[in-house]
Design a protein around this motif. Sequence first.
Motif, PDB file in Angstrom:
ATOM      1  N   ILE A 293      10.361  -4.252 -15.637  1.00 48.59           N
ATOM      2  CA  ILE A 293       9.858  -5.528 -16.157  1.00 48.59           C
ATOM      3  C   ILE A 293      10.688  -6.693 -15.607  1.00 48.59           C
ATOM      4  O   ILE A 293      10.147  -7.729 -15.205  1.00 48.59           O
ATOM      5  N   MET A 294      12.001  -6.512 -15.575  1.00 46.20           N
ATOM      6  CA  MET A 294      12.884  -7.583 -15.100  1.00 46.20           C
ATOM      7  C   MET A 294      12.659  -7.898 -13.619  1.00 46.20           C
ATOM      8  O   MET A 294      12.851  -9.045 -13.190  1.00 46.20           O
ATOM      9  N   ILE A 295      12.273  -6.896 -12.832  1.00 53.14           N
ATOM     10  CA  ILE A 295      11.976  -7.160 -11.415  1.00 53.14           C
ATOM     11  C   ILE A 295      10.793  -8.118 -11.314  1.00 53.14           C
ATOM     12  O   ILE A 295      10.796  -9.054 -10.509  1.00 53.14           O
ATOM     13  N   TYR A 296       9.795  -7.923 -12.164  1.00 57.45           N
ATOM     14  CA  TYR A 296       8.651  -8.848 -12.181  1.00 57.45           C
ATOM     15  C   TYR A 296       9.047 -10.202 -12.772  1.00 57.45           C
ATOM     16  O   TYR A 296       8.622 -11.253 -12.278  1.00 57.45           O
ATOM     17  N   TRP A 297       9.837 -10.176 -13.864  1.00 60.96           N
ATOM     18  CA  TRP A 297      10.157 -11.423 -14.563  1.00 60.96           C
ATOM     19  C   TRP A 297      11.065 -12.328 -13.736  1.00 60.96           C
ATOM     20  O   TRP A 297      10.802 -13.528 -13.591  1.00 60.96           O
ATOM     21  N   THR A 298      12.139 -11.773 -13.204  1.00 57.03           N
ATOM     22  CA  THR A 298      13.104 -12.611 -12.487  1.00 57.03           C
ATOM     23  C   THR A 298      12.529 -13.187 -11.197  1.00 57.03           C
ATOM     24  O   THR A 298      12.979 -14.233 -10.726  1.00 57.03           O
ATOM     25  N   THR A 299      11.554 -12.529 -10.613  1.00 56.11           N
ATOM     26  CA  THR A 299      10.946 -13.007  -9.363  1.00 56.11           C
ATOM     27  C   THR A 299       9.671 -13.811  -9.609  1.00 56.11           C
ATOM     28  O   THR A 299       9.123 -14.400  -8.666  1.00 56.11           O
ATOM     29  N   GLY A 300       9.190 -13.807 -10.856  1.00 59.86           N
ATOM     30  CA  GLY A 300       7.943 -14.515 -11.161  1.00 59.86           C
ATOM     31  C   GLY A 300       6.768 -14.003 -10.347  1.00 59.86           C
ATOM     32  O   GLY A 300       5.892 -14.775  -9.928  1.00 59.86           O
ATOM     33  N   SER A 301       6.724 -12.707 -10.140  1.00 61.85           N
ATOM     34  CA  SER A 301       5.748 -12.143  -9.191  1.00 61.85           C
ATOM     35  C   SER A 301       4.531 -11.499  -9.841  1.00 61.85           C
ATOM     36  O   SER A 301       3.718 -10.898  -9.145  1.00 61.85           O
ATOM     37  N   ILE A 302       4.368 -11.622 -11.164  1.00 64.59           N
ATOM     38  CA  ILE A 302       3.254 -10.912 -11.785  1.00 64.59           C
ATOM     39  C   ILE A 302       1.901 -11.439 -11.305  1.00 64.59           C
ATOM     40  O   ILE A 302       0.978 -10.663 -11.027  1.00 64.59           O
ATOM     41  N   VAL A 303       1.749 -12.761 -11.173  1.00 64.98           N
ATOM     42  CA  VAL A 303       0.448 -13.298 -10.755  1.00 64.98           C
ATOM     43  C   VAL A 303       0.119 -12.886  -9.326  1.00 64.98           C
ATOM     44  O   VAL A 303      -0.995 -12.442  -9.034  1.00 64.98           O
ATOM     45  N   SER A 304       1.083 -13.017  -8.422  1.00 61.52           N
ATOM     46  CA  SER A 304       0.825 -12.640  -7.022  1.00 61.52           C
ATOM     47  C   SER A 304       0.565 -11.145  -6.898  1.00 61.52           C
ATOM     48  O   SER A 304      -0.215 -10.713  -6.042  1.00 61.52           O
ATOM     49  N   SER A 305       1.187 -10.327  -7.754  1.00 56.40           N
ATOM     50  CA  SER A 305       0.915  -8.883  -7.714  1.00 56.40           C
ATOM     51  C   SER A 305      -0.508  -8.603  -8.201  1.00 56.40           C
ATOM     52  O   SER A 305      -1.191  -7.727  -7.679  1.00 56.40           O
ATOM     53  N   MET A 306      -0.966  -9.362  -9.202  1.00 53.90           N
ATOM     54  CA  MET A 306      -2.325  -9.187  -9.734  1.00 53.90           C
ATOM     55  C   MET A 306      -3.382  -9.631  -8.726  1.00 53.90           C
ATOM     56  O   MET A 306      -4.482  -9.071  -8.662  1.00 53.90           O
ATOM     57  N   ARG A 307      -3.052 -10.632  -7.907  1.00 51.66           N
ATOM     58  CA  ARG A 307      -4.019 -11.116  -6.905  1.00 51.66           C
ATOM     59  C   ARG A 307      -4.384 -10.050  -5.885  1.00 51.66           C
ATOM     60  O   ARG A 307      -5.442 -10.107  -5.254  1.00 51.66           O
ATOM     61  N   PHE A 308      -3.498  -9.079  -5.691  1.00 45.97           N
ATOM     62  CA  PHE A 308      -3.757  -8.022  -4.711  1.00 45.97           C
ATOM     63  C   PHE A 308      -5.058  -7.281  -5.043  1.00 45.97           C
ATOM     64  O   PHE A 308      -5.742  -6.776  -4.152  1.00 45.97           O
ATOM     65  N   TYR A 309      -5.407  -7.230  -6.330  1.00 42.94           N
ATOM     66  CA  TYR A 309      -6.672  -6.603  -6.732  1.00 42.94           C
ATOM     67  C   TYR A 309      -7.854  -7.404  -6.211  1.00 42.94           C
ATOM     68  O   TYR A 309      -8.802  -6.848  -5.635  1.00 42.94           O
ATOM     69  N   LYS A 310      -7.829  -8.695  -6.431  1.00 41.57           N
ATOM     70  CA  LYS A 310      -8.949  -9.534  -5.982  1.00 41.57           C
ATOM     71  C   LYS A 310      -9.105  -9.478  -4.468  1.00 41.57           C
ATOM     72  O   LYS A 310     -10.220  -9.377  -3.948  1.00 41.57           O
ATOM     73  N   GLU A 311      -7.970  -9.528  -3.754  1.00 41.50           N
ATOM     74  CA  GLU A 311      -8.047  -9.512  -2.295  1.00 41.50           C
ATOM     75  C   GLU A 311      -8.673  -8.217  -1.776  1.00 41.50           C
ATOM     76  O   GLU A 311      -9.391  -8.226  -0.781  1.00 41.50           O
ATOM     77  N   ASN A 312      -8.399  -7.114  -2.479  1.00 40.25           N
ATOM     78  CA  ASN A 312      -8.919  -5.828  -2.012  1.00 40.25           C
ATOM     79  C   ASN A 312     -10.330  -5.519  -2.513  1.00 40.25           C
ATOM     80  O   ASN A 312     -10.962  -4.577  -2.027  1.00 40.25           O
ATOM     81  N   LEU A 313     -10.820  -6.303  -3.467  1.00 42.23           N
ATOM     82  CA  LEU A 313     -12.157  -6.062  -4.010  1.00 42.23           C
ATOM     83  C   LEU A 313     -13.183  -7.079  -3.530  1.00 42.23           C
ATOM     84  O   LEU A 313     -14.336  -7.057  -3.970  1.00 42.23           O
ATOM     85  N   LYS A 314     -12.791  -7.953  -2.627  1.00 48.48           N
ATOM     86  CA  LYS A 314     -13.716  -8.977  -2.127  1.00 48.48           C
ATOM     87  C   LYS A 314     -14.859  -8.372  -1.320  1.00 48.48           C
ATOM     88  O   LYS A 314     -15.952  -8.923  -1.265  1.00 48.48           O
ATOM     89  N   THR A 315     -14.576  -7.258  -0.669  1.00 50.19           N
ATOM     90  CA  THR A 315     -15.540  -6.646   0.244  1.00 50.19           C
ATOM     91  C   THR A 315     -15.929  -5.259  -0.249  1.00 50.19           C
ATOM     92  O   THR A 315     -15.084  -4.522  -0.765  1.00 50.19           O
ATOM     93  N   ASP A 316     -17.183  -4.907  -0.123  1.00 56.56           N
ATOM     94  CA  ASP A 316     -17.663  -3.561  -0.440  1.00 56.56           C
ATOM     95  C   ASP A 316     -16.796  -2.561   0.330  1.00 56.56           C
ATOM     96  O   ASP A 316     -16.657  -2.664   1.554  1.00 56.56           O
ATOM     97  N   PRO A 317     -16.194  -1.561  -0.370  1.00 57.29           N
ATOM     98  CA  PRO A 317     -15.318  -0.601   0.311  1.00 57.29           C
ATOM     99  C   PRO A 317     -15.974   0.077   1.513  1.00 57.29           C
ATOM    100  O   PRO A 317     -15.297   0.408   2.488  1.00 57.29           O
ATOM    101  N   GLU A 318     -17.293   0.278   1.455  1.00 53.10           N
ATOM    102  CA  GLU A 318     -17.980   0.936   2.574  1.00 53.10           C
ATOM    103  C   GLU A 318     -18.170   0.004   3.764  1.00 53.10           C
ATOM    104  O   GLU A 318     -18.462   0.455   4.865  1.00 53.10           O
ATOM    105  N   LYS A 319     -18.007  -1.294   3.541  1.00 51.62           N
ATOM    106  CA  LYS A 319     -18.185  -2.248   4.631  1.00 51.62           C
ATOM    107  C   LYS A 319     -16.852  -2.635   5.266  1.00 51.62           C
ATOM    108  O   LYS A 319     -16.829  -3.212   6.352  1.00 51.62           O
ATOM    109  N   ARG A 320     -15.748  -2.353   4.569  1.00 54.87           N
ATOM    110  CA  ARG A 320     -14.431  -2.607   5.162  1.00 54.87           C
ATOM    111  C   ARG A 320     -14.211  -1.647   6.326  1.00 54.87           C
ATOM    112  O   ARG A 320     -14.702  -0.518   6.318  1.00 54.87           O
TER     113      ARG A 320
END
Length: 337
Positions: A293-320
């Motif tokens: 938890i502290m690795i996420y908290w001290t770096t303030g990286s929770i939002v950027s880590s969550m964005r990785f989902y959106k970036e990977n779901l933008k395109t149909d997996p079969e079309k990537r």
Amino acid sequence: MDLHERIDRTRYADPLEDSGFQYGFNSIYLKKVVSYWRHEFDWKKQVAVLNKYPHFKTKIEGLDVHFIHVRPPHRENQKVLPLMLIHGWPGSFYEFYKILPLLTENQDGLVFEVICPSIPGYGFSDAPHKKGFDSLAAARIFLTLMERLGFSQFYLQGGDWGSLITTNMAQMKPQCVKGLHLNMFTSRKGFKVLLSLMIGRYLPFLVGFSREDVRRLFPFFEKNVWEILKESGYFHIQGTKPDTAGCGVNDSPVGLAAYILEKFSSWTDLKNRDLMDGGLERKFSLDDLLTNIMIYWTTGSIVSSMRFYKENLKTDPEKRVDGRTGIFVPTGLAAFP
């Protein structure tokens, strides 16, 4: 200390009677975890644990990429194999610390030299500032990292997002990847299969099911797919509106702990949802959990880590491109119960 002040100002909601972890992290047990965090957890001690292995950063494609690099003790007549281990969400490089001694100590003349990077946007690696940073971009960066470290051939292991990133690395440069090991495995047709199972019972003709298909498939759906649906709300949120959901957990350390540690509970064993403490301390120590938890908290990286989902779901997996590319390296899968 800012962290302690925020913890002290936490506003809790009372849980429902006998709800265990069925509604999420039970606030009665959460107060116990937070009390330990506030009064007993020794972050300086855990920093010393983190520093047990050497940390490095290198700039690749404009991003400072963090990694630990663990070399085995030098001994005569031992074969040293380079191995990269890649984490996922909501984990970090720290999740590999307990297995590192097993990998870097001589086992019948064989030993590994281990590299554990932080995915950009996670922990001590820089967060991307432009849209589009997906698993393919992470794979490209980690291939560059291995090349920069002087490895022309190496082995890979990944779980969660790490499994997709390492798979992409093997697809991009199969001549470099001597072996791929995964402890999570996804079908490129997974989303369509899931949708078919959801709709099939009620409108079988829409997805090409017969009545017999429904009769035989629905018990499987109830037992397996329904559980996946109940545990994947976070996936939909992070795959669509990560910045909105991320506001709260980036601002509240207790919210962050509840959000992440609930996954450590239910993903260890779904039966933990019936327990008041979520079964967390049966498998983990609070020191280990709170260090993550502290690795996420001290770096303030929770939002950027969550964005990785959106970036990977933008395109149909079969079309990537990786959805249309085979894997031609020796591959192993750990399939736990």
